[in-house]
Design a protein around this motif. Structure first.
Motif, PDB file in Angstrom:
ATOM      1  N   LEU A 293      -4.718  -8.717   0.960  1.00 34.60           N
ATOM      2  CA  LEU A 293      -3.970  -8.454  -0.279  1.00 34.60           C
ATOM      3  C   LEU A 293      -4.503  -9.315  -1.421  1.00 34.60           C
ATOM      4  O   LEU A 293      -4.606  -8.850  -2.566  1.00 34.60           O
ATOM      5  CB  LEU A 293      -2.470  -8.701  -0.063  1.00 34.60           C
ATOM      6  N   GLU A 294      -4.859 -10.543  -1.109  1.00 38.47           N
ATOM      7  CA  GLU A 294      -5.416 -11.412  -2.152  1.00 38.47           C
ATOM      8  C   GLU A 294      -6.701 -10.801  -2.728  1.00 38.47           C
ATOM      9  O   GLU A 294      -6.887 -10.755  -3.938  1.00 38.47           O
ATOM     10  CB  GLU A 294      -5.709 -12.794  -1.569  1.00 38.47           C
ATOM     11  N   ASP A 295      -7.569 -10.315  -1.855  1.00 36.94           N
ATOM     12  CA  ASP A 295      -8.799  -9.651  -2.325  1.00 36.94           C
ATOM     13  C   ASP A 295      -8.463  -8.424  -3.169  1.00 36.94           C
ATOM     14  O   ASP A 295      -9.121  -8.143  -4.168  1.00 36.94           O
ATOM     15  CB  ASP A 295      -9.658  -9.185  -1.137  1.00 36.94           C
ATOM     16  N   LEU A 296      -7.460  -7.687  -2.733  1.00 36.61           N
ATOM     17  CA  LEU A 296      -7.117  -6.446  -3.423  1.00 36.61           C
ATOM     18  C   LEU A 296      -6.551  -6.682  -4.822  1.00 36.61           C
ATOM     19  O   LEU A 296      -6.613  -5.793  -5.670  1.00 36.61           O
ATOM     20  CB  LEU A 296      -6.136  -5.624  -2.579  1.00 36.61           C
ATOM     21  N   THR A 297      -6.009  -7.872  -5.055  1.00 40.60           N
ATOM     22  CA  THR A 297      -5.548  -8.133  -6.431  1.00 40.60           C
ATOM     23  C   THR A 297      -6.747  -8.114  -7.384  1.00 40.60           C
ATOM     24  O   THR A 297      -6.594  -7.769  -8.548  1.00 40.60           O
ATOM     25  CB  THR A 297      -4.805  -9.488  -6.578  1.00 40.60           C
ATOM     26  N   VAL A 298      -7.940  -8.450  -6.860  1.00 36.67           N
ATOM     27  CA  VAL A 298      -9.144  -8.438  -7.703  1.00 36.67           C
ATOM     28  C   VAL A 298      -9.694  -7.018  -7.825  1.00 36.67           C
ATOM     29  O   VAL A 298      -9.823  -6.477  -8.927  1.00 36.67           O
ATOM     30  CB  VAL A 298     -10.227  -9.379  -7.113  1.00 36.67           C
ATOM     31  N   THR A 299      -9.996  -6.393  -6.672  1.00 32.00           N
ATOM     32  CA  THR A 299     -10.577  -5.035  -6.733  1.00 32.00           C
ATOM     33  C   THR A 299      -9.549  -4.040  -7.278  1.00 32.00           C
ATOM     34  O   THR A 299      -9.884  -3.164  -8.070  1.00 32.00           O
ATOM     35  CB  THR A 299     -11.043  -4.579  -5.344  1.00 32.00           C
ATOM     36  N   GLY A 300      -8.315  -4.199  -6.873  1.00 36.84           N
ATOM     37  CA  GLY A 300      -7.256  -3.292  -7.334  1.00 36.84           C
ATOM     38  C   GLY A 300      -6.892  -3.550  -8.790  1.00 36.84           C
ATOM     39  O   GLY A 300      -6.345  -2.677  -9.466  1.00 36.84           O
ATOM     40  N   GLY A 301      -7.193  -4.747  -9.265  1.00 37.75           N
ATOM     41  CA  GLY A 301      -6.985  -5.064 -10.685  1.00 37.75           C
ATOM     42  C   GLY A 301      -7.937  -4.231 -11.539  1.00 37.75           C
ATOM     43  O   GLY A 301      -7.562  -3.705 -12.589  1.00 37.75           O
ATOM     44  N   ARG A 302      -9.171  -4.105 -11.033  1.00 34.87           N
ATOM     45  CA  ARG A 302     -10.154  -3.302 -11.772  1.00 34.87           C
ATOM     46  C   ARG A 302      -9.722  -1.835 -11.809  1.00 34.87           C
ATOM     47  O   ARG A 302      -9.848  -1.149 -12.823  1.00 34.87           O
ATOM     48  CB  ARG A 302     -11.536  -3.418 -11.116  1.00 34.87           C
ATOM     49  N   ILE A 303      -9.211  -1.357 -10.676  1.00 34.69           N
ATOM     50  CA  ILE A 303      -8.791   0.059 -10.633  1.00 34.69           C
ATOM     51  C   ILE A 303      -7.579   0.272 -11.548  1.00 34.69           C
ATOM     52  O   ILE A 303      -7.499   1.276 -12.262  1.00 34.69           O
ATOM     53  CB  ILE A 303      -8.459   0.489  -9.179  1.00 34.69           C
ATOM     54  N   ALA A 304      -6.644  -0.662 -11.541  1.00 29.39           N
ATOM     55  CA  ALA A 304      -5.465  -0.524 -12.411  1.00 29.39           C
ATOM     56  C   ALA A 304      -5.911  -0.375 -13.860  1.00 29.39           C
ATOM     57  O   ALA A 304      -5.426   0.497 -14.591  1.00 29.39           O
ATOM     58  CB  ALA A 304      -4.544  -1.734 -12.243  1.00 29.39           C
ATOM     59  N   ARG A 305      -6.850  -1.219 -14.271  1.00 35.55           N
ATOM     60  CA  ARG A 305      -7.317  -1.175 -15.671  1.00 35.55           C
ATOM     61  C   ARG A 305      -8.116   0.094 -15.959  1.00 35.55           C
ATOM     62  O   ARG A 305      -7.858   0.800 -16.916  1.00 35.55           O
ATOM     63  CB  ARG A 305      -8.225  -2.388 -15.945  1.00 35.55           C
ATOM     64  N   GLN A 306      -9.106   0.356 -15.074  1.00 33.57           N
ATOM     65  CA  GLN A 306     -10.042   1.433 -15.407  1.00 33.57           C
ATOM     66  C   GLN A 306      -9.462   2.831 -15.184  1.00 33.57           C
ATOM     67  O   GLN A 306      -9.792   3.760 -15.905  1.00 33.57           O
ATOM     68  CB  GLN A 306     -11.328   1.277 -14.590  1.00 33.57           C
ATOM     69  N   HIS A 307      -8.623   3.001 -14.176  1.00 36.61           N
ATOM     70  CA  HIS A 307      -8.097   4.344 -13.927  1.00 36.61           C
ATOM     71  C   HIS A 307      -6.855   4.634 -14.755  1.00 36.61           C
ATOM     72  O   HIS A 307      -6.582   5.778 -15.068  1.00 36.61           O
ATOM     73  CB  HIS A 307      -7.763   4.518 -12.435  1.00 36.61           C
TER      74      HIS A 307
END
Ligand code: FUC
Length: 803
Positions: free
Chosen positions: A438-452
């Motif tokens: 989940l900690e990793d996903l805050t980074v990769t998922g942060g990018r998806i939240a912004r870009q998508h």
């Protein structure tokens, strides 16, 4: 449209609030610290034949290094896994074009044009590429024992009490024994070969892998296989084809013989004329983290081996057993049939595959349920340890290069289910890898939240992989679901609620939860018709509300996930005394979410609209998340909604995939219907859903049902989600006698229970945190004022304290 509205949130969160007016008479600390449990219940799987195929082989694992042991006498196969060996390489799945289409998709959905919206998402908003990567087999260790084809007195077993696989047989006059375990202490698979006659052990060991590799002896006489995952651009079902070099890996075997000699001969290690042999197998990849695959697998193997070879076998074994038992021994379960039961007392003496078949023909087999429960705990300890990867769809056991569903992380039910037993079954630390993910996903998922979507925070859709993919993937029908992150945050909060670790809440859990909540604050949009704030687009996992269309606004599951997440964030921010403004924003937003609705069949509506779905018996039970694993719906707190859940469950039926059955056990337990929970458990334990080695079959093999079934059995015996520690809330008639020791309840309590002829006779509650404990059994309640470290004994029937 006939519907009743039920605002939700009343029971959304609590940290052990007082729900009962109860007796708080002076309490004495019980003199016995735990109930005497006569016997720790069945803990051995055994077979009278070698495994003919993979689903008969027996799993061992240390969280990272796994193996399936076949137990063949002449040509032994030990299939190997290392949990970081995946296809692909670091990759960002974001689709920079996605956001452009969001407004149009929303408009179409609000206009009721769901099919058109789904098509646009599928064409323009999926991750790049649209499929993820797959978990890989490492290869096989083969042991050749020439001349051992004809044997007698064969037995193969997995001892759950020690996490050791044992194979014994007689060849001529000699009695041969193999022991295998995967040690977390020594990070090695240890294989011990012995014989009751001297000098008779002759074996040839070879390594193989479907990946590009070479095998050679090293200067120290060890066998070394080194290789690399190479992508040729060829994909498979739901697995992206990519081109290029990925993870490097290495496996080494060291063999130490007592008597006889060891020679490295080409690609084989040959041992001849030995009295006994200890083999150590180590393995590693070049994975450092999801961004970096430049570690040196050879150095890692060297380090593991240098440390492990110094220890004699006895020390390796005892270190492994005591490390494992520190976790496993925390819970014991015994379930016994009644006097008139048709359960055959001899059945538990049968080989496990035959026991499984025999049990399917009977109304109940409590012993098999107890074994299945402990097998689930064994699997979690073996698949997920601090610092490893989380348990994927197959735990860590996979023989394929293109496994079903990529053997990855499906987070619209399967990954959550994997971790349901962790807290209640006293294996809390096994959740560590999930929190790292989940900690990793805050980074990769942060990018998806912004870009998508142009949102803050972080988002995870229905799947992820070793590379921490967070984008919508596969097809719009499946992938359009922005709630994987929100749901998984439940595990963070529950970890805190069970164990009370404030430091964990402050440093790890709350920042991740807050990021997930921030995403929803931005993603929620006002529904033009109702004025409610809705997730859009989304879906109710994998279920169509019309034709082949799943895409919609605000499926009930999303609303429940957001209630749960926001409620937990509100509580957490109070505990930590931070973020008052954020808390106020969450509180306001909660008031504007859609209500839960009861539909025309009396069912809990799965969608905003009261539709008859094309597949009423669909495997997913997403809208019942509020009943389990959530706590928004309880029979005492929200009786109408609980009744609607019952209707929904009845409409879904008592069949389904392995994991679907497993989930229904917990749902029926939460409705206090132990007999119905038992009926579904029995369906789960049928051959077909449970393989000969007791692994779950979706079909095919998928491990979630094992974990969900284990958690479901616990849920039948103890619940603590509604502000009370409820004892035997869903005991089925089929388990009239039994005892359980060491289950955990929220608020920092360990609980032992004994019951006879269906009546609770004895209870011990140990308090870790010194909180008030609201105990319930049926209609009786009692408030236990506890002190940290205190142990309290109650006589079961009337919940009276035994001084
Ligand atoms: C979900 C389920 C399937 C399967 C897959 C791995 O898609 O609907 O049944 O479990 O995950």
């Amino acid at each position: 449209m006939h519907c009743r509205l039920h605002p939700i949130g009343v029971f959304a969160t609590f940290l052990f609030v007082s729900l009962t007016v109860a007796d708080s008479a002076s309490l004495a600390v019980a003199d016995s610290r735990s109930l005497a449990v006569a016997d720790s219940g069945p803990t051995v799987l055994w077979y009278s034949r070698p495994a003919g195929n993979w689903v008969e082989a027996l799993p061992i694992g240390n969280g990272r290094l796994g193996a399936m042991v076949f137990g063949q006498t002449e040509n032994e196969r030990i299939q190997l896994n290392e949990d970081t060996l995946w296809s692909g390489f670091p990759h960002d799945y974001a689709n920079p074009e996605a956001a452009k289409h969001l407004a149009e998709v929303r408009r179409l959905i609000f206009d009721g044009k769901h099919a058109e919206a789904q098509k646009i998402i599928d064409q323009h908003m999926m991750g790049v590429p649209r499929f993820l990567q797959a978990y890989q087999t490492l290869g096989d260790l083969r042991l050749k024992f020439s001349g051992h084809r004809q044997t007698t007195d064969y037995r193969r077993e997995l001892d759950l009490g020690a996490a050791i696989v044992r194979v014994t047989y007689r060849q001529g006059d000699a009695h041969f024994t193999r022991e295998l375990f995967s040690s977390a202490v020594d990070q090695a698979i240890v294989i011990r070969l012995t014989c009751d006659r001297p000098g008779l052990i002759n074996v040839e060991a070879t390594l193989d892998s479907p990946h590009s590799h070479q095998t050679n002896p090293d200067a120290a006489g060890r066998l070394v296989m080194s290789g690399q995952w190479i992508g040729t651009g060829k994909g498979a079902s739901l697995i992206a084809g990519v081109t290029g070099a990925g993870l490097r890996f290495e496996t080494r075997i060291h063999a130490k013989a007592e008597g006889g000699k060891v020679t490295a001969d080409g690609e084989a290690l040959k041992i001849s004329g030995a009295d006994a042999v200890t083999m150590l197998l180590v393995a590693a990849t070049s994975h450092k983290n999801y961004r970096d695959i430049t570690a040196d697998p050879a150095q890692r193997c060297e380090d593991y081996l240098t440390a492990a070879v110094k220890r004699p076998f006895g020390q390796l074994r005892s270190a492994h057993v005591s490390d494992y038992r520190r976790l496993f021994d925390r819970v014991q379960l015994q379930l016994q049939p009644g006097k008139d039961s048709e359960a055959d007392p001899e059945a538990s003496e049968m080989p496990t595959d035959r026991w499984l078949e025999a049990a399917a023909k009977r109304a109940a087999d409590p012993g098999l349920a107890a074994l299945y429960f402990q097998f689930g705990r064994y699997l979690l300890i073996s698949a997920s340890r601090p610092g490893t990867q989380p348990a994927n769809l197959q735990g860590i056991w996979n023989e394929h290069t293109a496994p079903p569903w990529g053997s990855k992380y499906t987070v619209n039910i399967n990954t959550e289910m994997n971790y349901w037993p962790a807290e209640v079954c006293n294996l809390s630390e096994c959740q560590g890898p999930l929190f790292d993910l989940l900690e990793d996903l805050t980074v990769t998922g942060g990018r998806i939240a912004r870009q998508h979507y142009g949102c803050r925070g972080w988002v995870l859709h229905h799947n992820t992989d070793l590379w921490r993919a967070a984008a919508p993937v596969d097809f719009a029908f499946y992938g359009t679901w922005p709630s994987g992150g929100g749901w998984l945050c439940q595990n963070l909060w529950q970890h805190y609620v069970f164990g009370g670790d404030r430091e964990f809440l402050a440093r790890r859990a709350y920042p991740i939860m807050k990021g997930a909540a921030q995403f929803y604050l931005d993603y929620l949009v006002e529904h033009p018709k109702h004025g409610w704030l809705v997730t859009c687009p989304s879906n109710s996992p994998e279920n169509a509300h019309q034709g082949r269309v799943s895409v919609c606004a605000a499926p009930t599951m999303d609303v429940q996930i957001i209630h749960d997440l926001f409620g937990n964030c509100i509580e957490a921010s109070k505990v930590l005394d931070v973020d008052a403004d954020f808390r106020a924003k969450l509180t306001d937003t909660l008031k504007r979410l859609p209500p839960m609705q009861i539909g025309k069949h009396g069912q809990l509506q799965e969608w905003l609209m009261d539709v008859d779905e094309p597949e009423p018996q669909h495997r997913h039970l997403s809208h019942l998340l509020g009943l389990h694993p959530g706590n928004l719906i309880t029979p005492r707190g929200t009786p109408d909604l609980a009744e609607a859940c019952r209707k929904s469950l009845e409409r879904r039926g008592d069949g389904g995939t392995g994991w679907s059955l497993a989930w229904k056990i917990s749902h029926w337990a939460r409705l206090h219907d132990g007999n119905h929970a038992h009926l579904v458990l029995k369906n789960l334990l049928r051959p077909g859903h449970t393989l000969p080695n007791l692994l779950d079959s979706c079909p095919p093999f998928q491990i979630d049902g094992n974990f969900g079934g284990c958690a479901g059995i616990a849920e039948m015996l103890l619940q603590s989600h509604a502000g009370e520690v409820e004892l035997l809330p869903a005991l089925p008639d089929a388990w009239p006698n039994g005892s359980v020791k060491g289950l955990r309840a929220r608020g920092g309590f360990d609980v032992d229970l004994t019951w006879k002829a269906g009546e609770l006779t004895d209870v011990v509650i140990r308090s870790k945190l010194g909180r008030d404990c609201h105990v319930r059994h049926g209609d009786q309640t009692k408030l236990l004022k506890t002190t940290a470290g205190g142990s309290y004994r109650l006589s079961g029937g009337l919940l009276t304290l035994v001084p």
